[in-house]
Design an enzyme around this catalytic site. Sequence first.
Site, PDB file in Angstrom:
ATOM      1  N   SER A 141      34.616  52.708  36.671  1.00 47.46           N
ATOM      2  CA  SER A 141      36.010  53.133  37.208  1.00 47.46           C
ATOM      3  C   SER A 141      35.877  53.863  38.587  1.00 47.46           C
ATOM      4  O   SER A 141      34.796  54.272  39.136  1.00 47.46           O
ATOM      5  CB  SER A 141      36.675  54.293  36.411  1.00 47.46           C
ATOM      6  OG  SER A 141      37.716  54.675  36.917  1.00 47.46           O
ATOM      7  N   TYR A 154      35.888  61.864  31.480  1.00 45.48           N
ATOM      8  CA  TYR A 154      36.007  60.539  31.910  1.00 45.48           C
ATOM      9  C   TYR A 154      35.481  60.604  33.388  1.00 45.48           C
ATOM     10  O   TYR A 154      34.480  59.451  33.678  1.00 45.48           O
ATOM     11  CB  TYR A 154      37.638  60.051  32.138  1.00 45.48           C
ATOM     12  CG  TYR A 154      37.711  58.593  32.513  1.00 45.48           C
ATOM     13  CD1 TYR A 154      37.760  57.800  31.259  1.00 45.48           C
ATOM     14  CD2 TYR A 154      38.045  58.167  33.479  1.00 45.48           C
ATOM     15  CE1 TYR A 154      37.893  56.374  31.523  1.00 45.48           C
ATOM     16  CE2 TYR A 154      38.216  56.831  33.839  1.00 45.48           C
ATOM     17  CZ  TYR A 154      38.303  56.142  32.720  1.00 45.48           C
ATOM     18  OH  TYR A 154      38.330  54.601  32.871  1.00 45.48           O
TER      19      TYR A 154
HETATM   20  N1  NAD Z   1      43.246  50.725  32.949  1.00 46.41           N
HETATM   21  C1  NAD Z   1      42.507  51.509  34.012  1.00 46.41           C
HETATM   22  O1  NAD Z   1      43.457  52.068  34.813  1.00 46.41           O
HETATM   23  C2  NAD Z   1      41.257  51.554  34.308  1.00 46.41           C
HETATM   24  C3  NAD Z   1      40.730  51.781  35.614  1.00 46.41           C
HETATM   25  C4  NAD Z   1      39.350  51.856  35.629  1.00 46.41           C
HETATM   26  C5  NAD Z   1      38.512  51.525  34.956  1.00 46.41           C
HETATM   27  N2  NAD Z   1      38.995  51.065  33.566  1.00 46.41           N
HETATM   28  C6  NAD Z   1      37.850  50.609  32.519  1.00 46.41           C
HETATM   29  O2  NAD Z   1      38.319  49.451  31.966  1.00 46.41           O
HETATM   30  C7  NAD Z   1      37.767  49.172  30.785  1.00 46.41           C
HETATM   31  C8  NAD Z   1      38.482  48.332  29.760  1.00 46.41           C
HETATM   32  O3  NAD Z   1      39.626  49.120  29.555  1.00 46.41           O
HETATM   33  P1  NAD Z   1      41.316  48.654  29.939  1.00 46.41           P
HETATM   34  O4  NAD Z   1      41.976  49.391  30.668  1.00 46.41           O
HETATM   35  O5  NAD Z   1      41.124  47.223  29.793  1.00 46.41           O
HETATM   36  O6  NAD Z   1      41.502  49.181  28.296  1.00 46.41           O
HETATM   37  P2  NAD Z   1      42.338  48.454  26.866  1.00 46.41           P
HETATM   38  O7  NAD Z   1      42.529  49.707  26.163  1.00 46.41           O
HETATM   39  O8  NAD Z   1      43.425  47.646  27.201  1.00 46.41           O
HETATM   40  O9  NAD Z   1      41.038  47.698  26.574  1.00 46.41           O
HETATM   41  C9  NAD Z   1      39.706  48.106  26.301  1.00 46.41           C
HETATM   42  C10 NAD Z   1      39.164  47.358  24.962  1.00 46.41           C
HETATM   43  O10 NAD Z   1      37.887  47.961  24.611  1.00 46.41           O
HETATM   44  C11 NAD Z   1      37.851  48.236  22.944  1.00 46.41           C
HETATM   45  N3  NAD Z   1      37.038  49.411  22.831  1.00 46.41           N
HETATM   46  C12 NAD Z   1      37.069  50.513  22.994  1.00 46.41           C
HETATM   47  N4  NAD Z   1      36.216  51.162  22.304  1.00 46.41           N
HETATM   48  C13 NAD Z   1      35.091  50.131  21.784  1.00 46.41           C
HETATM   49  C14 NAD Z   1      33.946  50.201  21.451  1.00 46.41           C
HETATM   50  N5  NAD Z   1      33.328  51.442  20.835  1.00 46.41           N
HETATM   51  N6  NAD Z   1      33.337  49.071  21.208  1.00 46.41           N
HETATM   52  C15 NAD Z   1      34.018  47.908  21.258  1.00 46.41           C
HETATM   53  N7  NAD Z   1      35.040  47.662  21.846  1.00 46.41           N
HETATM   54  C16 NAD Z   1      36.073  48.922  22.142  1.00 46.41           C
HETATM   55  C17 NAD Z   1      39.193  48.467  22.689  1.00 46.41           C
HETATM   56  O11 NAD Z   1      39.620  48.013  21.338  1.00 46.41           O
HETATM   57  C18 NAD Z   1      40.122  47.721  23.638  1.00 46.41           C
HETATM   58  O12 NAD Z   1      40.144  46.222  23.068  1.00 46.41           O
HETATM   59  C19 NAD Z   1      37.285  50.575  30.169  1.00 46.41           C
HETATM   60  O13 NAD Z   1      35.815  50.870  30.467  1.00 46.41           O
HETATM   61  C20 NAD Z   1      38.203  51.565  31.207  1.00 46.41           C
HETATM   62  O14 NAD Z   1      37.372  52.614  31.156  1.00 46.41           O
HETATM   63  C21 NAD Z   1      40.226  51.161  33.364  1.00 46.41           C
END
Ligand code: NAD
Length: 285
Positions: A141, A154
Site C-alpha cells: 500500500s 496497517y
Molecule cells: N482498498 C484500498 O484503498 C487499498 C489501498 C492500498 C492497498 N490495498 C490492499 O489491497 C489488497 C486487497 O484489498 P482490497 O482493497 O481489494 O479489499 P477487499 O476486501 O475488497 O478484498 C480483499 C480480499 O482478501 C480476502 N482475504 C482477507 N483476508 C484473507 C486471508 N487471510 N486469506 C485469504 N483471503 C483473505 C477477502 O476475503 C477479500 O476477498 C489488500 O492487501 C489491501 O491492504 C487496498
Amino acid sequence: MDVRDRVAVVTGGASGIGRSLGLALAARGAAAVVVADTDAVGAQAVAREITLGGGTALAVPCDVSREADVQTLIARAEEAFTRIDVFCSNAGIIVAGGVEVPDPAWSRIWAVNVQSHVYVARAVLPGMLARGEGYLVITASAAGLLTQLGSAPYAVTKHAAVALAEWLAITHGDQGIGVSCLCPQAVTTNLGATSLREVGGLPPPAARDGAVPSQDAGSVSRQAAVDGVLTPDQVAASVIEGLADERFLILPHPEVATYERRRATDRDRWLGGMRRLQAHLAGKG
Ligand SMILES: NC(=O)c1ccc[n+]([C@@H]2O[C@H](COP(=O)([O-])OP(=O)(O)OC[C@H]3O[C@@H](n4cnc5c(N)ncnc54)[C@H](O)[C@@H]3O)[C@@H](O)[C@H]2O)c1
C-alpha cells in the site's frame, strides 16, 4: 513479464483489487488463473466469471495466514496447471487504531499482511528457482511507503510487506525471479467490511476514538479524497503494465513517488506535514 500463456495465482481474489487482477490477467491471455480467498463462494464466483469470459480458472479456498493453506493452494495450482509463473500475494486487511489495539488484532493483521507473503515465498520460490523464472507481486500500500493516518497496525505491517518485497527482489533478482510491490492509495473496494469479518469484533475504522477514517478502508473518506480514489480495475491495469515493464514499485497513484521522495529528503518536515494533514482531516486545522 508478458502474462500471456502464464499460470497465475491471486490471493484475496474474490473481491476488490484481487478480483480485478484475476479478470485482467485472464483478459490478457493468462493460461490459467487460480483464485484463492477465505471467501470460498466469492472465489468460485470470480473463477466462474473468468471461465464465462473464455479463460481457465480454478477457485481454491485459502486462509493465507495459515502456512498449510498456502502450501495446499500452491500444490493444487501446480497439480492442475503444472507450474506457477506469477503469484499475486494480495490478500490483506486493515485494523484501525494505535498501540491500544488489542494483541489478537495485531497478531491477525501481522499474519495476514506480512507472514502470508513469507509463506508464499517459502512455498512458491523453490519451483520458480528450479525453472529459473517466476514473478511475485506483493500487494502492500502507499501506507507501506508513507504511513496510514489512524491505523498503526496497517502502517507497520505494510512497511514490513514493502521491506520483504525489496529483500526478495535483491536476493533473487539475479536468479530469474521478478518482484513487484503494489502500493496504491485509496481504491473503492470492500476492505473495511472484509477486515471486520476477518478480524471480528472491532468497530469500523471511522467509529474508533475519532480516528481519521482510513484511506484503505475503501470508503470515500476525506483523507482518500486528497489524491482521488481509483477503481480496482484501474489498479489491475497498472499491475499488468508494471509486470510488462518488470518494475519493482507499482504506483497507481503517481504522486506517491513525490511524497516518498519528500519523506526521504527531510523526515522532520514530512512528519510535520503529516501532523498538519491529520489535524486538517480531523477538522482541527
Ligand atoms: N482498498 C484500498 O484503498 C487499498 C489501498 C492500498 C492497498 N490495498 C490492499 O489491497 C489488497 C486487497 O484489498 P482490497 O482493497 O481489494 O479489499 P477487499 O476486501 O475488497 O478484498 C480483499 C480480499 O482478501 C480476502 N482475504 C482477507 N483476508 C484473507 C486471508 N487471510 N486469506 C485469504 N483471503 C483473505 C477477502 O476475503 C477479500 O476477498 C489488500 O492487501 C489491501 O491492504 C487496498
